[in-house]
Design a protein around this motif. Structure first.
Motif, PDB file in Angstrom:
ATOM      1  N   GLY A 168       0.750  -1.284   0.035  1.00 42.48           N
ATOM      2  CA  GLY A 168      -0.118   0.131  -0.052  1.00 42.48           C
ATOM      3  C   GLY A 168       0.764   1.147  -0.034  1.00 42.48           C
ATOM      4  N   LEU A 169       0.147   2.307  -0.380  1.00 40.03           N
ATOM      5  CA  LEU A 169       0.993   3.585  -0.410  1.00 40.03           C
ATOM      6  C   LEU A 169       1.303   4.330   1.006  1.00 40.03           C
ATOM      7  CD1 LEU A 169      -0.675   5.201  -3.599  1.00 40.03           C
ATOM      8  CD2 LEU A 169       1.527   3.997  -3.320  1.00 40.03           C
TER       9      LEU A 169
ATOM     10  N   VAL B 107       4.095  -9.237   0.148  1.00 42.81           N
ATOM     11  CA  VAL B 107       3.620  -8.647  -1.056  1.00 42.81           C
ATOM     12  C   VAL B 107       4.243  -7.241  -1.050  1.00 42.81           C
ATOM     13  CG1 VAL B 107       1.767  -8.203  -2.634  1.00 42.81           C
ATOM     14  CG2 VAL B 107       1.410  -9.803  -1.081  1.00 42.81           C
ATOM     15  N   THR B 108       5.165  -6.757  -1.704  1.00 51.22           N
ATOM     16  CA  THR B 108       5.900  -5.479  -1.786  1.00 51.22           C
ATOM     17  C   THR B 108       5.576  -4.848  -3.054  1.00 51.22           C
ATOM     18  OG1 THR B 108       7.943  -6.375  -2.977  1.00 51.22           O
ATOM     19  CG2 THR B 108       7.854  -6.516  -0.302  1.00 51.22           C
ATOM     20  N   GLY B 109       5.892  -3.446  -2.983  1.00 52.42           N
ATOM     21  CA  GLY B 109       5.309  -2.703  -4.091  1.00 52.42           C
ATOM     22  C   GLY B 109       6.677  -1.518  -4.438  1.00 52.42           C
TER      23      GLY B 109
ATOM     24  N   LYS C 239       2.638  -4.703  -8.705  1.00 55.67           N
ATOM     25  CA  LYS C 239       3.292  -3.704  -9.732  1.00 55.67           C
ATOM     26  C   LYS C 239       2.489  -2.430  -9.377  1.00 55.67           C
ATOM     27  CE  LYS C 239       5.111  -6.687 -12.930  1.00 55.67           C
ATOM     28  NZ  LYS C 239       4.521  -7.581 -14.060  1.00 55.67           N
ATOM     29  N   GLU C 240       1.027  -2.615  -9.136  1.00 61.49           N
ATOM     30  CA  GLU C 240       0.541  -1.228  -8.725  1.00 61.49           C
ATOM     31  C   GLU C 240      -0.404  -1.416  -7.686  1.00 61.49           C
ATOM     32  OE1 GLU C 240      -1.791   0.887 -12.064  1.00 61.49           O
ATOM     33  OE2 GLU C 240      -1.279  -0.960 -13.010  1.00 61.49           O
ATOM     34  N   PRO C 241      -0.624  -0.266  -6.827  1.00 60.63           N
ATOM     35  CA  PRO C 241      -1.446  -0.477  -5.547  1.00 60.63           C
ATOM     36  C   PRO C 241      -3.028  -0.863  -5.894  1.00 60.63           C
ATOM     37  CG  PRO C 241      -0.532   1.681  -5.659  1.00 60.63           C
ATOM     38  CD  PRO C 241       0.098   0.735  -6.831  1.00 60.63           C
ATOM     39  N   LEU C 242      -3.294  -1.770  -6.603  1.00 65.68           N
ATOM     40  CA  LEU C 242      -4.700  -1.961  -6.902  1.00 65.68           C
ATOM     41  C   LEU C 242      -5.783  -2.775  -5.678  1.00 65.68           C
ATOM     42  CD1 LEU C 242      -4.288  -3.498 -10.496  1.00 65.68           C
ATOM     43  CD2 LEU C 242      -4.524  -1.117  -9.787  1.00 65.68           C
ATOM     44  N   GLY C 243      -5.363  -2.607  -4.452  1.00 68.02           N
ATOM     45  CA  GLY C 243      -6.090  -3.001  -3.521  1.00 68.02           C
ATOM     46  C   GLY C 243      -5.442  -4.233  -2.718  1.00 68.02           C
ATOM     47  N   LEU C 244      -6.096  -4.158  -1.585  1.00 72.93           N
ATOM     48  CA  LEU C 244      -5.778  -5.282  -0.741  1.00 72.93           C
ATOM     49  C   LEU C 244      -5.980  -6.793  -1.419  1.00 72.93           C
ATOM     50  CD1 LEU C 244      -4.922  -6.551   1.984  1.00 72.93           C
ATOM     51  CD2 LEU C 244      -7.036  -6.083   3.103  1.00 72.93           C
TER      52      LEU C 244
ATOM     53  N   ARG D 197     -14.653  -7.285  -9.177  1.00 72.54           N
ATOM     54  CA  ARG D 197     -14.535  -6.003  -9.947  1.00 72.54           C
ATOM     55  C   ARG D 197     -13.737  -4.889  -9.127  1.00 72.54           C
ATOM     56  NH1 ARG D 197     -17.547  -5.437 -14.739  1.00 72.54           N
ATOM     57  NH2 ARG D 197     -18.755  -7.464 -15.209  1.00 72.54           N
ATOM     58  N   PRO D 198     -13.138  -4.241  -9.797  1.00 68.39           N
ATOM     59  CA  PRO D 198     -12.682  -3.077  -8.914  1.00 68.39           C
ATOM     60  C   PRO D 198     -13.815  -2.005  -8.236  1.00 68.39           C
ATOM     61  CG  PRO D 198     -11.528  -3.149 -11.041  1.00 68.39           C
ATOM     62  CD  PRO D 198     -12.634  -4.151 -11.088  1.00 68.39           C
ATOM     63  N   ASP D 199     -13.521  -1.458  -7.300  1.00 67.40           N
ATOM     64  CA  ASP D 199     -14.389  -0.515  -6.555  1.00 67.40           C
ATOM     65  C   ASP D 199     -14.438   0.800  -7.414  1.00 67.40           C
ATOM     66  OD1 ASP D 199     -12.278   0.514  -5.543  1.00 67.40           O
ATOM     67  OD2 ASP D 199     -12.873   0.102  -3.428  1.00 67.40           O
ATOM     68  N   ALA D 200     -15.201   1.825  -6.836  1.00 72.44           N
ATOM     69  CA  ALA D 200     -15.139   3.217  -7.558  1.00 72.44           C
ATOM     70  C   ALA D 200     -13.686   3.894  -7.392  1.00 72.44           C
ATOM     71  CB  ALA D 200     -15.934   4.117  -6.783  1.00 72.44           C
ATOM     72  N   LYS D 201     -12.668   3.183  -6.548  1.00 74.35           N
ATOM     73  CA  LYS D 201     -11.427   3.932  -6.535  1.00 74.35           C
ATOM     74  C   LYS D 201     -10.453   2.919  -7.455  1.00 74.35           C
ATOM     75  CE  LYS D 201     -10.728   4.023  -2.001  1.00 74.35           C
ATOM     76  NZ  LYS D 201      -9.679   4.161  -0.922  1.00 74.35           N
ATOM     77  N   GLY D 202     -11.052   2.029  -8.117  1.00 78.31           N
ATOM     78  CA  GLY D 202     -10.198   1.338  -8.985  1.00 78.31           C
ATOM     79  C   GLY D 202      -9.434   0.029  -8.190  1.00 78.31           C
ATOM     80  N   GLU D 203     -10.019  -0.244  -6.900  1.00 79.43           N
ATOM     81  CA  GLU D 203      -9.370  -1.259  -5.919  1.00 79.43           C
ATOM     82  C   GLU D 203     -10.020  -2.387  -6.073  1.00 79.43           C
ATOM     83  OE1 GLU D 203      -8.096   0.411  -2.221  1.00 79.43           O
ATOM     84  OE2 GLU D 203      -6.542   1.775  -3.042  1.00 79.43           O
ATOM     85  N   ILE D 204      -9.130  -3.509  -5.904  1.00 76.69           N
ATOM     86  CA  ILE D 204     -10.174  -4.710  -5.759  1.00 76.69           C
ATOM     87  C   ILE D 204     -10.077  -5.156  -4.341  1.00 76.69           C
ATOM     88  CG2 ILE D 204      -9.872  -7.271  -6.153  1.00 76.69           C
ATOM     89  CD1 ILE D 204      -9.007  -6.694  -8.922  1.00 76.69           C
ATOM     90  N   GLN D 205     -11.365  -5.276  -3.498  1.00 77.93           N
ATOM     91  CA  GLN D 205     -11.379  -5.001  -2.040  1.00 77.93           C
ATOM     92  C   GLN D 205     -11.134  -6.599  -1.542  1.00 77.93           C
ATOM     93  OE1 GLN D 205     -10.490  -2.745  -0.183  1.00 77.93           O
ATOM     94  NE2 GLN D 205     -10.996  -1.021  -1.596  1.00 77.93           N
ATOM     95  N   LEU D 206     -10.695  -7.080  -0.446  1.00 79.39           N
ATOM     96  CA  LEU D 206     -10.720  -8.368  -0.137  1.00 79.39           C
ATOM     97  C   LEU D 206     -12.196  -8.744   0.342  1.00 79.39           C
ATOM     98  CD1 LEU D 206      -9.310 -11.181   0.851  1.00 79.39           C
ATOM     99  CD2 LEU D 206      -8.612  -9.932   2.655  1.00 79.39           C
TER     100      LEU D 206
END
Ligand code: UTP
Length: 288
Positions: free
Chosen positions: A12-13, A55-57, A104-109, A221-230
């Motif tokens: 995460g960021l 899991v690193t970024g 590679k990109e922080p696309l969610g937990l 599917r990704p949420d409104a922020k573009g993240e895939i939520q656990l």
């Protein structure tokens, strides 16, 4: 079936800790003198987990360096005959087998967990979030493993939170089971407003997941922020498999925000034999 592997999403960021996290991962922020992630990895080890998958970024090299051998530092400490410090440094790198996978990109937990799919394979596994440090006589994950041994389904750690805090967590709807601390999950809601929360039981950063979660995350599917939520992946899993929630024994410190981090720092420092007495004196002198 034993839980042998644990996934530590750490990609995460860490925006809540800016500017500290501009050039260093939030998992490396020290609570007194130990990076947050080390406390959580120690809980995994104390629970008998053998394989750690982090899991690193981008910008997370410090985590890898921390768990790696540091030749120069070890040589210098050996030359200076600083045996205790040398042991401290060596113990970290010889702790446990750690592997890394890159998100590679922080696309969610949920996406971070999915990145560990190949390394986990087809077996149930644990997930630890570094934001939650749990102090307990029996490690929280060991407690969850006992519940898993009987239930054989995914287990979520939960804790009651004040109504106004439900919007910070995933919250479960449940049927209370025969045992007061185990709940049958009937639904999960991500960050509900207090008036919409199905309960006050918030999901805390410890999970045991069956490997079927991966195929559900792949379809999430990704949420409104573009993240895939656990939480959304778990919702989908719940349609196919039961999920239980467990109210663990122990005190949780939420180190994912600045105030929680400060509180944890004070309490951990006060408990230290070497620092506690002096720190206590200092706090008293502040006459707050
Ligand atoms: P958080 O929701 O705390 O996000 O992630 P964050 O980016 O770490 O911190 P803030 O909110 O911006 O301050 C929960 C956990 O999921 C991991 C984080 O590293 C943290 O352990 N995560 C989150 C990932 O690994 N990848 C992501 O894309 C998002």
């Amino acid at each position: 079936m034993r839980i042998r592997k644990a996934v530590f999403p750490a990609a995460g960021l860490g925006t809540r800790f800016l500017p500290a996290t501009k050039a260093q991962p939030k998992e490396m922020l020290p609570l007194v003198d130990k990076p947050v992630i080390q406390y959580v990895i120690e809980e995994a080890m104390a629970s008998g987990i053998e394989n750690i998958i982090i899991v690193t970024g981008r910008g997370k090299n410090a985590i890898e360096d921390h768990f790696d051998v540091s030749f120069e530092l070890e040589r210098t400490l050996a030359e200076r005959n600083q045996k205790e410090l040398l042991k401290l440094v060596r113990d970290i790198s010889s702790m446990i087998h750690v592997s890394y996978v890159r998100q590679k990109e922080p696309l969610g937990l949920g996406h971070a967990v999915l990145c560990a799919k190949e390394m986990v394979g087809n077996e149930p596994f644990a997930v630890f979030l570094g934001d939650d440090i749990i102090e307990s006589r029996v490690p929280a994950m060991s407690q969850m493993m006992k519940v898993f041994a009987r239930r054989r389904c995914s287990i979520l750690a939960v804790e009651p939170v004040p109504n106004e805090r439900t919007r910070d967590y995933g919250v479960i709807a449940h049927n209370r089971g025969a045992r007061g601390d185990i709940y049958q999950v009937t639904d999960l809601v991500e960050k509900p407003l207090p008036e919409e929360a199905p309960s006050n039981l918030a999901i805390i950063g410890r999970y045991i997941l069956t490997p079927e979660i991966f195929s559900h995350l792949e379809k999430t599917r990704p949420d409104a922020k573009g993240e895939i939520q656990l939480t959304n992946g778990l919702r989908s899993l719940l349609k196919k498999q039961p999920i239980a929630a467990y109210r663990f024994q122990g005190k949780r410190f939420d180190t994912g925000n600045k105030l929680g981090f400060l509180k944890a720092t004070v309490e951990f420092a006060l408990k230290r034999k070497d620092l506690g007495p002096g720190f206590r004196e200092y706090l008293k002198s502040l006459k707050l």
